[in-house]
Design a protein around this motif. Structure first.
Motif, PDB file in Angstrom:
ATOM      1  N   ALA A   1       7.877   7.213 -13.742  1.00 10.95           N
ATOM      2  CA  ALA A   1       8.639   8.176 -14.542  1.00 10.95           C
ATOM      3  C   ALA A   1       9.147   7.442 -15.777  1.00 10.95           C
ATOM      4  CB  ALA A   1       9.810   8.735 -13.737  1.00 10.95           C
ATOM      5  N   ALA A   2       8.722   7.878 -16.957  1.00  5.95           N
ATOM      6  CA  ALA A   2       9.097   7.211 -18.206  1.00  5.95           C
ATOM      7  C   ALA A   2      10.132   8.044 -18.958  1.00  5.95           C
ATOM      8  CB  ALA A   2       7.872   6.988 -19.083  1.00  5.95           C
ATOM      9  N   MET A   3      11.128   7.371 -19.506  1.00  2.00           N
ATOM     10  CA  MET A   3      12.193   8.055 -20.239  1.00  2.00           C
ATOM     11  C   MET A   3      11.696   8.668 -21.545  1.00  2.00           C
ATOM     12  SD  MET A   3      15.593   8.642 -20.501  1.00  2.00           S
ATOM     13  CE  MET A   3      16.840   7.457 -20.017  1.00  2.00           C
ATOM     14  N   SER A   4      10.699   8.023 -22.176  1.00  2.00           N
ATOM     15  CA  SER A   4      10.253   8.476 -23.495  1.00  2.00           C
ATOM     16  C   SER A   4       8.844   7.966 -23.767  1.00  2.00           C
ATOM     17  CB  SER A   4      11.201   7.942 -24.575  1.00  2.00           C
ATOM     18  OG  SER A   4      11.123   6.521 -24.632  1.00  2.00           O
ATOM     19  N   GLU A   5       8.262   8.438 -24.866  1.00  2.00           N
ATOM     20  CA  GLU A   5       6.944   7.952 -25.274  1.00  2.00           C
ATOM     21  C   GLU A   5       7.007   6.477 -25.659  1.00  2.00           C
ATOM     22  OE1 GLU A   5       4.077   9.278 -25.028  1.00  2.00           O
ATOM     23  OE2 GLU A   5       4.702  11.294 -24.410  1.00  2.00           O
TER      24      GLU A   5
ATOM     25  N   THR B   1       0.815  -1.220   0.000  1.00  2.00           N
ATOM     26  CA  THR B   1       0.000   0.000   0.000  1.00  2.00           C
ATOM     27  C   THR B   1       0.848   1.268   0.000  1.00  2.00           C
ATOM     28  OG1 THR B   1      -0.111  -0.074   2.425  1.00  2.00           O
ATOM     29  CG2 THR B   1      -1.902  -1.140   1.206  1.00  2.00           C
ATOM     30  N   THR B   2       2.157   1.121   0.178  1.00  2.00           N
ATOM     31  CA  THR B   2       3.065   2.269   0.182  1.00  2.00           C
ATOM     32  C   THR B   2       3.280   2.755  -1.246  1.00  2.00           C
ATOM     33  OG1 THR B   2       4.204   1.410   2.136  1.00  2.00           O
ATOM     34  CG2 THR B   2       5.392   3.033   0.809  1.00  2.00           C
ATOM     35  N   PRO B   3       3.287   4.077  -1.476  1.00  2.00           N
ATOM     36  CA  PRO B   3       3.532   4.567  -2.835  1.00  2.00           C
ATOM     37  C   PRO B   3       4.904   4.139  -3.352  1.00  2.00           C
ATOM     38  CG  PRO B   3       3.613   6.366  -1.248  1.00  2.00           C
ATOM     39  CD  PRO B   3       3.071   5.182  -0.518  1.00  2.00           C
ATOM     40  N   VAL B   4       4.929   3.738  -4.611  1.00  2.00           N
ATOM     41  CA  VAL B   4       6.144   3.226  -5.240  1.00  2.00           C
ATOM     42  C   VAL B   4       6.463   4.098  -6.451  1.00  2.00           C
ATOM     43  CG1 VAL B   4       7.226   1.241  -6.368  1.00  2.00           C
ATOM     44  CG2 VAL B   4       5.613   0.878  -4.478  1.00  2.00           C
ATOM     45  N   ILE B   5       7.649   4.693  -6.440  1.00  2.00           N
ATOM     46  CA  ILE B   5       8.095   5.514  -7.572  1.00  2.00           C
ATOM     47  C   ILE B   5       8.960   4.631  -8.457  1.00  2.00           C
ATOM     48  CG2 ILE B   5       9.585   7.418  -8.272  1.00  2.00           C
ATOM     49  CD1 ILE B   5       7.451   7.471  -5.103  1.00  2.00           C
ATOM     50  N   VAL B   6       8.570   4.519  -9.730  1.00  2.00           N
ATOM     51  CA  VAL B   6       9.221   3.577 -10.645  1.00  2.00           C
ATOM     52  C   VAL B   6       9.787   4.320 -11.856  1.00  2.00           C
ATOM     53  CG1 VAL B   6       8.978   1.409 -11.896  1.00  2.00           C
ATOM     54  CG2 VAL B   6       7.447   1.905  -9.978  1.00  2.00           C
ATOM     55  N   PRO B   7      11.096   4.562 -11.902  1.00  2.00           N
ATOM     56  CA  PRO B   7      11.692   5.108 -13.124  1.00  2.00           C
ATOM     57  C   PRO B   7      11.873   3.978 -14.146  1.00  2.00           C
ATOM     58  CG  PRO B   7      13.096   5.470 -11.172  1.00  2.00           C
ATOM     59  CD  PRO B   7      12.082   4.436 -10.822  1.00  2.00           C
ATOM     60  N   VAL B   8      11.405   4.200 -15.365  1.00  2.00           N
ATOM     61  CA  VAL B   8      11.523   3.185 -16.419  1.00  2.00           C
ATOM     62  C   VAL B   8      12.309   3.804 -17.568  1.00  2.00           C
ATOM     63  CG1 VAL B   8      10.290   1.564 -17.891  1.00  2.00           C
ATOM     64  CG2 VAL B   8       9.297   2.244 -15.697  1.00  2.00           C
ATOM     65  N   PHE B   9      13.484   3.232 -17.842  1.00  2.00           N
ATOM     66  CA  PHE B   9      14.433   3.857 -18.756  1.00  2.00           C
ATOM     67  C   PHE B   9      14.384   3.314 -20.182  1.00  2.00           C
ATOM     68  CE2 PHE B   9      16.054   4.818 -14.602  1.00  2.00           C
ATOM     69  CZ  PHE B   9      16.699   6.039 -14.728  1.00  2.00           C
TER      70      PHE B   9
ATOM     71  N   VAL C   1       6.412   4.666 -22.570  1.00  2.00           N
ATOM     72  CA  VAL C   1       4.990   4.736 -22.214  1.00  2.00           C
ATOM     73  C   VAL C   1       4.207   3.667 -22.969  1.00  2.00           C
ATOM     74  CG1 VAL C   1       2.906   6.153 -22.304  1.00  2.00           C
ATOM     75  CG2 VAL C   1       5.092   7.192 -21.659  1.00  2.00           C
ATOM     76  N   ASN C   2       4.465   3.544 -24.259  1.00  2.00           N
ATOM     77  CA  ASN C   2       3.757   2.551 -25.069  1.00  2.00           C
ATOM     78  C   ASN C   2       4.063   1.133 -24.600  1.00  2.00           C
ATOM     79  OD1 ASN C   2       2.679   4.606 -26.649  1.00  2.00           O
ATOM     80  ND2 ASN C   2       4.333   4.506 -28.159  1.00  2.00           N
ATOM     81  N   ALA C   3       5.311   0.897 -24.196  1.00  2.00           N
ATOM     82  CA  ALA C   3       5.701  -0.446 -23.756  1.00  2.00           C
ATOM     83  C   ALA C   3       5.053  -0.814 -22.429  1.00  2.00           C
ATOM     84  CB  ALA C   3       7.221  -0.532 -23.640  1.00  2.00           C
ATOM     85  N   LEU C   4       4.784   0.175 -21.576  1.00  2.00           N
ATOM     86  CA  LEU C   4       4.185  -0.099 -20.267  1.00  2.00           C
ATOM     87  C   LEU C   4       2.759  -0.620 -20.385  1.00  2.00           C
ATOM     88  CD1 LEU C   4       5.511   2.995 -18.311  1.00  2.00           C
ATOM     89  CD2 LEU C   4       5.987   0.606 -17.751  1.00  2.00           C
ATOM     90  N   GLY C   5       2.082  -0.233 -21.452  1.00  2.00           N
ATOM     91  CA  GLY C   5       0.754  -0.763 -21.743  1.00  2.00           C
ATOM     92  C   GLY C   5      -0.179  -0.805 -20.554  1.00  2.00           C
ATOM     93  N   PRO C   6      -0.628  -2.020 -20.185  1.00  2.00           N
ATOM     94  CA  PRO C   6      -1.689  -2.149 -19.175  1.00  2.00           C
ATOM     95  C   PRO C   6      -1.207  -2.088 -17.728  1.00  2.00           C
ATOM     96  CG  PRO C   6      -1.067  -4.314 -19.963  1.00  2.00           C
ATOM     97  CD  PRO C   6      -0.245  -3.322 -20.755  1.00  2.00           C
ATOM     98  N   LEU C   7       0.065  -1.789 -17.484  1.00  2.00           N
ATOM     99  CA  LEU C   7       0.559  -1.769 -16.108  1.00  2.00           C
ATOM    100  C   LEU C   7      -0.311  -0.866 -15.237  1.00  2.00           C
ATOM    101  CD1 LEU C   7       2.866  -2.475 -14.052  1.00  2.00           C
ATOM    102  CD2 LEU C   7       3.908  -0.301 -14.729  1.00  2.00           C
ATOM    103  N   HIS C   8      -0.750  -1.397 -14.098  1.00  2.00           N
ATOM    104  CA  HIS C   8      -1.520  -0.603 -13.138  1.00  2.00           C
ATOM    105  C   HIS C   8      -0.649   0.535 -12.616  1.00  2.00           C
ATOM    106  CE1 HIS C   8      -3.695   0.442  -9.452  1.00  2.00           C
ATOM    107  NE2 HIS C   8      -2.541   0.306  -8.826  1.00  2.00           N
ATOM    108  N   LYS C   9      -1.102   1.778 -12.742  1.00  2.00           N
ATOM    109  CA  LYS C   9      -0.314   2.914 -12.276  1.00  2.00           C
ATOM    110  C   LYS C   9      -1.237   4.046 -11.850  1.00  2.00           C
ATOM    111  CE  LYS C   9       0.651   3.563 -17.213  1.00  2.00           C
ATOM    112  NZ  LYS C   9       0.179   2.223 -17.599  1.00  2.00           N
ATOM    113  N   ARG C  10      -0.826   4.757 -10.813  1.00  2.00           N
ATOM    114  CA  ARG C  10      -1.600   5.884 -10.302  1.00  2.00           C
ATOM    115  C   ARG C  10      -1.309   7.153 -11.099  1.00  2.00           C
ATOM    116  NH1 ARG C  10      -3.691   6.562  -5.132  1.00  2.00           N
ATOM    117  NH2 ARG C  10      -3.983   4.314  -5.283  1.00  2.00           N
ATOM    118  N   ASP C  11      -0.051   7.304 -11.525  1.00  2.00           N
ATOM    119  CA  ASP C  11       0.326   8.485 -12.297  1.00  2.00           C
ATOM    120  C   ASP C  11       1.501   8.121 -13.197  1.00  2.00           C
ATOM    121  OD1 ASP C  11       0.334  11.032 -13.274  1.00  2.00           O
ATOM    122  OD2 ASP C  11       1.163  11.978 -11.488  1.00  2.00           O
TER     123      ASP C  11
END
Length: 243
Positions: A198-202, A170-178, A205-215
């Motif tokens: 945090a995504a390095m590029s568009e 339940t703790t917020p998780v910050i995930v940089p994806v390079f 973003v496209n690769a992350l697809g259906p990943l559950h994310k708050r922001d």
């Protein structure tokens, strides 16, 4: 009366290879922000075998610092000029005494720069098995001489138990994806924690697809410093409970 409940520190969740993740965590810590760190690489770097023959090459193209590291570890030539997508890759080459030019952006920026300057020498793009951008093909179509060779693989590896627990907590998780490769692997994981990505590029973003994310926020530039800026913003929000 009981005191106010203490909010748990946000988790900085890093999935790059161990050394790169530890370095990024240390740099984020320089901001003075408080967080817990979980490092669990989603892939590892493995050389694919002997290096290709580069005797005819007049310049080398690297789109990742991993490529530079493998090239050097395997005894690759250091006397050739190097052209890179980003500054971190250029710095890795320069640290080994190589002359490097960085496009300071994405693969498209490097391709545009090379086409505009038209180096009068044959080029070779050295990369991993999982790569994007079709660098050599696009340069060849533009009239430049450019070969391509895979010099390392990025086989997937499972998340640690600690990492899986963070994603399901339940703790917020910050995930940089390079990279898109990391995004694709992360998208296969089950997550229910509030993820601030945090995504390095568009392309990421496209690769992350259906990943559950708050922001989800995209870095202003596809480089490590810009990613740290986004991560700092997300950490501040998490520390303030704004998620």
């Amino acid at each position: 009366m009981p005191g106010p409940l203490l909010r748990p520190l946000p988790i900085l969740f890093l999935t790059r290879p161990e050394a790169a993740s530890a370095r990024f965590a240390e740099q984020c810590g320089d901001s003075g922000l408080r967080f817990d760190t979980v490092i669990s690489p989603l892939f590892r770097i493995e050389a694919t075998g002997p290096l290709p023959d580069a005797s005819a090459a007049g310049g080398l193209i690297f789109t990742s610092a991993n490529g530079v590291a493998v090239w050097l570890a395997q005894g690759g030539r250091r006397d050739l000029p190097v052209y890179t997508v980003g500054d971190a890759t250029a710095r890795a080459a320069e640290a080994a005494g190589m002359r490097a030019h960085s496009a300071g952006g994405a693969a498209d920026d490097l391709i545009d720069w090379l086409i505009a300057h038209t180096p009068d020498l044959p080029l070779m793009h050295l990369h991993g098995r999982h790569t994007r951008g079709d660098v050599a093909e696009r340069l060849t179509k533009a009239g430049l001489t450019c070969g391509s060779a895979v010099i390392y693989d990025q086989p997937a590896q499972p998340l640690s138990a600690e990492a899986r627990a963070a994603l399901l907590g339940t703790t917020p998780v910050i995930v940089p994806v390079f990279s898109p490769r990391t995004g694709e692997l992360l998208a296969q994981e089950r997550a229910q924690a509030p993820l601030l990505v945090a995504a390095m590029s568009e392309a990421v973003v496209n690769a992350l697809g259906p990943l559950h994310k708050r922001d989800l926020k995209v870095a202003a530039r596809p480089e490590s410093e810009a990613m740290r800026e986004v991560v700092s913003d997300l950490l501040k929000r998490a520390l303030a409970g704004d998620y």
